[in-house]
Design an enzyme around this catalytic site. Structure first.
Site, PDB file in Angstrom:
ATOM      1  N   HIS A 189       0.862  -0.992  -0.002  1.00 45.86           N
ATOM      2  CA  HIS A 189      -0.112   0.194  -0.046  1.00 45.86           C
ATOM      3  C   HIS A 189       0.858   1.300   0.129  1.00 45.86           C
ATOM      4  CE1 HIS A 189      -2.822   2.982   1.554  1.00 45.86           C
ATOM      5  NE2 HIS A 189      -3.613   2.169   1.002  1.00 45.86           N
ATOM      6  N   GLU A 191       0.621   4.169   1.342  1.00 46.94           N
ATOM      7  CA  GLU A 191       0.934   4.789   2.501  1.00 46.94           C
ATOM      8  C   GLU A 191       2.018   3.982   3.378  1.00 46.94           C
ATOM      9  OE1 GLU A 191      -1.102   5.229   6.910  1.00 46.94           O
ATOM     10  OE2 GLU A 191      -2.592   5.490   5.207  1.00 46.94           O
TER      11      GLU A 191
END
Length: 430
Positions: A189, A191
């Protein structure tokens, strides 16, 4: 030679990236009007004023108390729209997706903002120059990538969410103190990739390991308590740990952090298990020196999860969760719902094709499939719950509401009229 044709290996220009403020009053007035046109829903606003539910005929719609765009998402979208307006004569690039919602990203593409896929980040930004504008998405970006952008001298519009930057501060602190970051999240991901890069510290010598499931956590905890097969550990977490990670050395002092959009209850359980493992190994007092934890779940994520739990206390026949399939915070809402009742994860209202055909994303198959709801197709009274993650705009919620009523033979105009009437009645003084 143009910036587009500059070879990857060319020396970086002397100029450094320049972070720019595009939120001037005159620009934002126009941007907010444009954003409202794209994403606002009067119907949803009226339903909220009316207490979050309405009944027309034998069909009731109930909305979660908190759903849809959070402040961080609204800010990111505003900044992206503003960047396009302020730099109308320049090339504007976006690192991946501004948020995980296909409708929002489609709008940005139509505005001429070029999205660079994650797999092409390093190569693409190495070809940019001082005249180019780079938008950093709400998830943030890896330090290596930001360093290249700086070397290329690009103009930077940074929309990174404040909650994400708070996590970065924590993991940098861990690295500075010699603690390894155990990060609860999805290693791939955006983030988590950005957070992992900060966990290596300012000198690049910090360490991290990313764990996704409680099974992963238990494996790490067992290694903390008893040690284990080093090669097996490295194979299990390949691609999810810092370069040169050595579980025999780097699990002695640990701090827990997380991707901000994880399921709150699972992150709390992870924290508890890791802390107990350190206590079991070192004893209660020494463990205080070898374990750290901070609550880094995003407030909006927590609110949406709490609101869904609250809504599920009341009778519902089916639950519709609206949002992008790659949205982490939306996925966790689906996980909560499907434990209690028939739950359908839909990208848009168009996937509610008929009484007998609902195209929805199955988290376990990791693919779309087609199902149906006997309740939705029946003539019996039905209560439909609707919620959405922090990256879903209200216009998609409106489309879903109208489609549910349409399948129940209620015209859109009547739905809007009833919602307006209910909102007015709720606001009327006694």
């Amino acid at each position: 030679m143009s910036a587009a044709s500059t070879p990857v290996s060319a020396p970086a220009p002397a100029a450094k990236s320049r972070r720019v403020n595009v939120r001037t009053p005159e620009v934002m007035e126009r941007v907010q009007a444009e954003v409202e046109t794209h994403y606002r829903s009067v119907l949803v606003e009226n339903l909220r004023k009316a207490g979050g539910f309405m009944t027309v005929g034998n069909t009731t719609i109930r909305l979660a108390r908190d759903f849809g765009f959070c402040y961080g998402v609204e800010r990111a979208i505003d900044l992206a729209y503003a960047a396009r307006r302020v730099f109308a004569d320049r090339r504007v690039f976006l690192l991946g997706e501004i948020i995980h919602n296909p409708e929002v990203n489609r709008q940005l593409t139509e505005m001429g903002i070029v999205s660079i896929p994650i797999s092409q980040h390093l190569e693409a930004v190495s070809k940019l120059g001082p005249e180019d504008v780079v938008i950093v998405p709400a998830f943030g970006a890896e330090t290596q990538l930001m360093n290249i952008i700086s070397e290329r001298g690009c103009l930077v519009v940074d929309t990174t969410c404040g909650d994400v930057m708070s996590v970065w501060k924590r993991v940098r602190g861990y690295a500075k103190q010699g603690f390894t970051s155990i990060i609860h999240g999805k290693a791939s991901h955006e983030e988590t990739r950005a957070t992992s890069s900060r966990a290596q510290g300012d000198d690049g010598k910090g360490n991290f390991v990313v764990v996704l499931t409680l099974g992963d956590v238990d494996y790490v905890c067992d290694y903390i308590r008893h040690g284990g097969n080093r090669e097996e550990f490295l194979k299990r977490f390949e691609g999810a740990m810092s370069p040169g990670f050595d579980p025999d050395q780097h699990l002695k002092r640990v701090g827990v952090a997380n991707q901000t959009t994880m399921l709150k209850s699972e992150t709390e359980e992870l924290q508890r298990r890791v802390q107990q493992a350190v206590i079991d190994r070192d004893g209660p007092e020494p463990a205080q020196q070898n374990f750290q934890v901070f609550d880094t779940i995003c407030g909006a994520t927590q609110e949406r999860q709490d609101s869904l739990f609250e809504m599920l206390r009341k009778p519902l026949d089916i639950l519709l969760v609206v949002g992008g399939y790659n949205s982490s915070n939306t996925t966790h809402l689906v996980e909560i719902g499907e434990k209690e009742l028939p739950t359908f994860f839909i990208r848009t209202a168009e996937l509610l094709k008929s009484f007998t055909e609902i195209v929805h994303f199955d988290l376990h198959l990791k693919a779309e499939k087609t199902s149906y709801s006997e309740k939705l197709a029946s003539k019996e009274p039905i209560v439909v719950g609707i919620t959405a993650g922090a990256s879903c705009p209200n216009n998609l919620i409106e489309d879903t509401i109208l489609r549910v009523f349409e399948l129940r033979d209620v015209a859109p105009d009547l739905v809007k009229q009833e919602a307006a009437r209910a909102a007015e009645a709720q606001q009327r003084p006694e």
